[in-house]
Write an enzyme that holds these catalytic residues in place. Structure first.
Site, PDB file in Angstrom:
ATOM      1  N   TYR A  39       0.839  -1.213   0.000  1.00  0.00           N
ATOM      2  CA  TYR A  39       0.000   0.000   0.000  1.00  0.00           C
ATOM      3  C   TYR A  39       0.873   1.263   0.000  1.00  0.00           C
ATOM      4  O   TYR A  39       0.597   2.212  -0.732  1.00  0.00           O
ATOM      5  CB  TYR A  39      -0.890  -0.063   1.244  1.00  0.00           C
ATOM      6  CG  TYR A  39      -1.928   1.022   1.389  1.00  0.00           C
ATOM      7  CD1 TYR A  39      -3.145   0.954   0.710  1.00  0.00           C
ATOM      8  CD2 TYR A  39      -1.722   2.092   2.257  1.00  0.00           C
ATOM      9  CE1 TYR A  39      -4.115   1.930   0.885  1.00  0.00           C
ATOM     10  CE2 TYR A  39      -2.685   3.072   2.436  1.00  0.00           C
ATOM     11  CZ  TYR A  39      -3.881   2.983   1.743  1.00  0.00           C
ATOM     12  OH  TYR A  39      -4.840   3.957   1.924  1.00  0.00           O
ATOM     13  N   LYS A  76       0.914   4.090  -2.813  1.00  0.00           N
ATOM     14  CA  LYS A  76       0.505   5.466  -2.487  1.00  0.00           C
ATOM     15  C   LYS A  76       1.634   6.471  -2.739  1.00  0.00           C
ATOM     16  O   LYS A  76       1.362   7.630  -3.075  1.00  0.00           O
ATOM     17  CB  LYS A  76       0.019   5.541  -1.035  1.00  0.00           C
ATOM     18  CG  LYS A  76      -1.329   4.834  -0.808  1.00  0.00           C
ATOM     19  CD  LYS A  76      -2.405   5.315  -1.760  1.00  0.00           C
ATOM     20  CE  LYS A  76      -3.813   5.067  -1.275  1.00  0.00           C
ATOM     21  NZ  LYS A  76      -4.835   5.453  -2.281  1.00  0.00           N
TER      22      LYS A  76
HETATM   23  P1  NAP Z   1     -13.558   2.181   1.563  1.00  0.00           P
HETATM   24  O1  NAP Z   1     -14.590   2.658   2.526  1.00  0.00           O
HETATM   25  O2  NAP Z   1     -13.046   0.788   1.691  1.00  0.00           O
HETATM   26  O3  NAP Z   1     -14.083   2.467   0.068  1.00  0.00           O
HETATM   27  C1  NAP Z   1     -13.338   2.085  -1.042  1.00  0.00           C
HETATM   28  C2  NAP Z   1     -14.280   1.805  -2.186  1.00  0.00           C
HETATM   29  O4  NAP Z   1     -13.480   1.459  -3.343  1.00  0.00           O
HETATM   30  C3  NAP Z   1     -15.203   0.614  -1.913  1.00  0.00           C
HETATM   31  O5  NAP Z   1     -16.533   0.927  -2.275  1.00  0.00           O
HETATM   32  C4  NAP Z   1     -14.601  -0.469  -2.806  1.00  0.00           C
HETATM   33  O6  NAP Z   1     -15.536  -1.415  -3.275  1.00  0.00           O
HETATM   34  C5  NAP Z   1     -14.087   0.347  -3.967  1.00  0.00           C
HETATM   35  N1  NAP Z   1     -13.151  -0.428  -4.786  1.00  0.00           N
HETATM   36  C6  NAP Z   1     -12.234  -1.326  -4.386  1.00  0.00           C
HETATM   37  N2  NAP Z   1     -11.602  -1.864  -5.438  1.00  0.00           N
HETATM   38  C7  NAP Z   1     -12.133  -1.286  -6.548  1.00  0.00           C
HETATM   39  C8  NAP Z   1     -11.911  -1.445  -7.932  1.00  0.00           C
HETATM   40  N3  NAP Z   1     -11.008  -2.322  -8.413  1.00  0.00           N
HETATM   41  N4  NAP Z   1     -12.639  -0.704  -8.803  1.00  0.00           N
HETATM   42  C9  NAP Z   1     -13.571   0.159  -8.341  1.00  0.00           C
HETATM   43  N5  NAP Z   1     -13.838   0.346  -7.035  1.00  0.00           N
HETATM   44  C10 NAP Z   1     -13.129  -0.375  -6.136  1.00  0.00           C
HETATM   45  O7  NAP Z   1     -12.237   3.094   1.639  1.00  0.00           O
HETATM   46  P2  NAP Z   1     -12.012   4.644   2.046  1.00  0.00           P
HETATM   47  O8  NAP Z   1     -11.492   4.659   3.427  1.00  0.00           O
HETATM   48  O9  NAP Z   1     -13.192   5.455   1.676  1.00  0.00           O
HETATM   49  O10 NAP Z   1     -10.771   4.970   1.083  1.00  0.00           O
HETATM   50  C11 NAP Z   1     -10.903   5.676  -0.144  1.00  0.00           C
HETATM   51  C12 NAP Z   1      -9.495   6.016  -0.644  1.00  0.00           C
HETATM   52  O11 NAP Z   1      -8.814   6.791   0.344  1.00  0.00           O
HETATM   53  C13 NAP Z   1      -8.611   4.804  -0.916  1.00  0.00           C
HETATM   54  O12 NAP Z   1      -7.783   5.041  -2.025  1.00  0.00           O
HETATM   55  C14 NAP Z   1      -7.772   4.715   0.341  1.00  0.00           C
HETATM   56  O13 NAP Z   1      -6.563   4.023   0.108  1.00  0.00           O
HETATM   57  C15 NAP Z   1      -7.570   6.186   0.642  1.00  0.00           C
HETATM   58  N6  NAP Z   1      -7.211   6.496   2.025  1.00  0.00           N
HETATM   59  C16 NAP Z   1      -8.042   6.180   3.061  1.00  0.00           C
HETATM   60  C17 NAP Z   1      -7.673   6.523   4.347  1.00  0.00           C
HETATM   61  C18 NAP Z   1      -8.536   6.222   5.549  1.00  0.00           C
HETATM   62  O14 NAP Z   1      -8.085   6.437   6.676  1.00  0.00           O
HETATM   63  N7  NAP Z   1      -9.763   5.751   5.376  1.00  0.00           N
HETATM   64  C19 NAP Z   1      -6.446   7.153   4.593  1.00  0.00           C
HETATM   65  C20 NAP Z   1      -5.613   7.459   3.508  1.00  0.00           C
HETATM   66  C21 NAP Z   1      -6.012   7.132   2.218  1.00  0.00           C
HETATM   67  P3  NAP Z   1     -15.711  -2.853  -2.519  1.00  0.00           P
HETATM   68  O15 NAP Z   1     -16.264  -2.554  -1.192  1.00  0.00           O
HETATM   69  O16 NAP Z   1     -16.662  -3.590  -3.395  1.00  0.00           O
HETATM   70  O17 NAP Z   1     -14.342  -3.446  -2.426  1.00  0.00           O
END
Ligand code: NAP
Length: 251
Positions: A152, A156
């Site tokens: 990851y 990133k």
């Molecule tokens: P999340 O709640 O897990 O949402 C991610 C979404 O992306 C889910 O609906 C997932 O679908 C979808 N997804 C996964 N693989 C995919 C694919 N191949 N094609 C299309 N959609 C796909 O995550 P989040 O926390 O909102 O994170 C969103 C972004 O922010 C990510 O890039 C994550 O790495 C980044 N981020 C998050 C945090 C944090 O603390 N939450 C911090 C830094 C960065 P499924 O459920 O069907 O898998």
């Protein structure tokens, strides 16, 4: 007049979490939003819940070129153009290096890095032709290194180099490319991390809030506000940047 009136916005991984909050913000500010997510029903349901009308939900796997091309084609045809792309879809497959499988490495790199590449490549055709476009990529504070996240963090940090390179290549065509690096944001992704660590989600959030200079965890709306600014014309002299949105993180 909202900042995204007459704009078509694509947000990947927008059925929930950060992506959904961003889709909501773009829609509130007048944009017509395409929610792209793996699950077709979840994508359609999320699009139907957005404020305003004229939104679209499309089941899309951002790591598969045929799926990306079909989705971007449908957005342009059905919503009448494309102006903003937010590459947000993401997954985690955490493991210490010695236990990490090749599949765990490939899945994470494919969704984050290849996904951003395929989506940006499909979008840039339209952006360059119309001499206008905005790309907002989602990196993470984990880009700076995080135990158990070799896959990851590499993806990133890769996003940050990708962002700078696209900014150089596409700047002359009126396209801004920036990244947001969120810290801890309360979503299902961080709840899953809590479960892996044997903690309740609330306890995990409390511990992260205590360790943060602003004494709270981030919310999806914190990222949505930043994304809307970077994708708006107010941010038109900002490109190639990664903005850390982490409450001061490990300052
Ligand atoms: P999340 O709640 O897990 O949402 C991610 C979404 O992306 C889910 O609906 C997932 O679908 C979808 N997804 C996964 N693989 C995919 C694919 N191949 N094609 C299309 N959609 C796909 O995550 P989040 O926390 O909102 O994170 C969103 C972004 O922010 C990510 O890039 C994550 O790495 C980044 N981020 C998050 C945090 C944090 O603390 N939450 C911090 C830094 C960065 P499924 O459920 O069907 O898998």
């Amino acid at each position: 007049m909202g900042r995204f009136e007459d704009r078509v916005v694509v947000v990947t991984g927008a059925a929930r979490g950060i992506g959904y909050a961003c889709a909501q913000r773009f829609a509130e500010e007048g944009g017509r939003v395409a929610v792209l997510d793996l699950d077709d029903t979840a994508a359609k349901d999320a699009a139907a819940q957005l404020p305003g009308s004229g939104h679209l939900g499309i089941g899309t796997d951002v790591s598969a070129s045929a799926s990306v091309d079909e989705a971007v084609g449908r957005v342009v045809t059905e919503l009448g153009g494309l102006h903003v792309l937010m590459n947000n879809a993401g997954i985690t497959r955490d493991n210490l290096l010695f236990k990490m499988s090749e599949a765990e490495w490939d899945q994470v790199v494919d969704v984050h890095l290849k996904g951003a590449f395929l989506m940006s490549q499909a979008a840039q055709k339209h952006f360059v032709e119309q001499r206008y476009g905005k790309i907002v990529n989602v990196s993470s504070t984990s880009a700076l290194g995080n135990r158990g996240q070799a896959n990851y963090s590499a993806a990133k940090m890769g996003i940050q180099g990708f962002t700078r390179t696209l900014a150089i290549e596409l700047g002359p065509y009126g396209v801004n490319v920036n990244a947001i690096a969120p810290g801890f944001i309360a979503t299902e992704m961080t709840d899953q991390t809590a479960a892996r660590l044997g903690l309740e989600p609330d306890e995990f959030r409390r511990l992260n809030a205590e360790a943060n200079p602003v004494r709270r965890v981030g919310m999806p709306e914190d990222i949505a506000a930043t994304a809307a600014f970077l994708a708006s014309d107010e941010g038109s002299y900002i490109t190639g940047q990664t903005l850390y949105v982490d409450g001061g993180g490990k300052l």
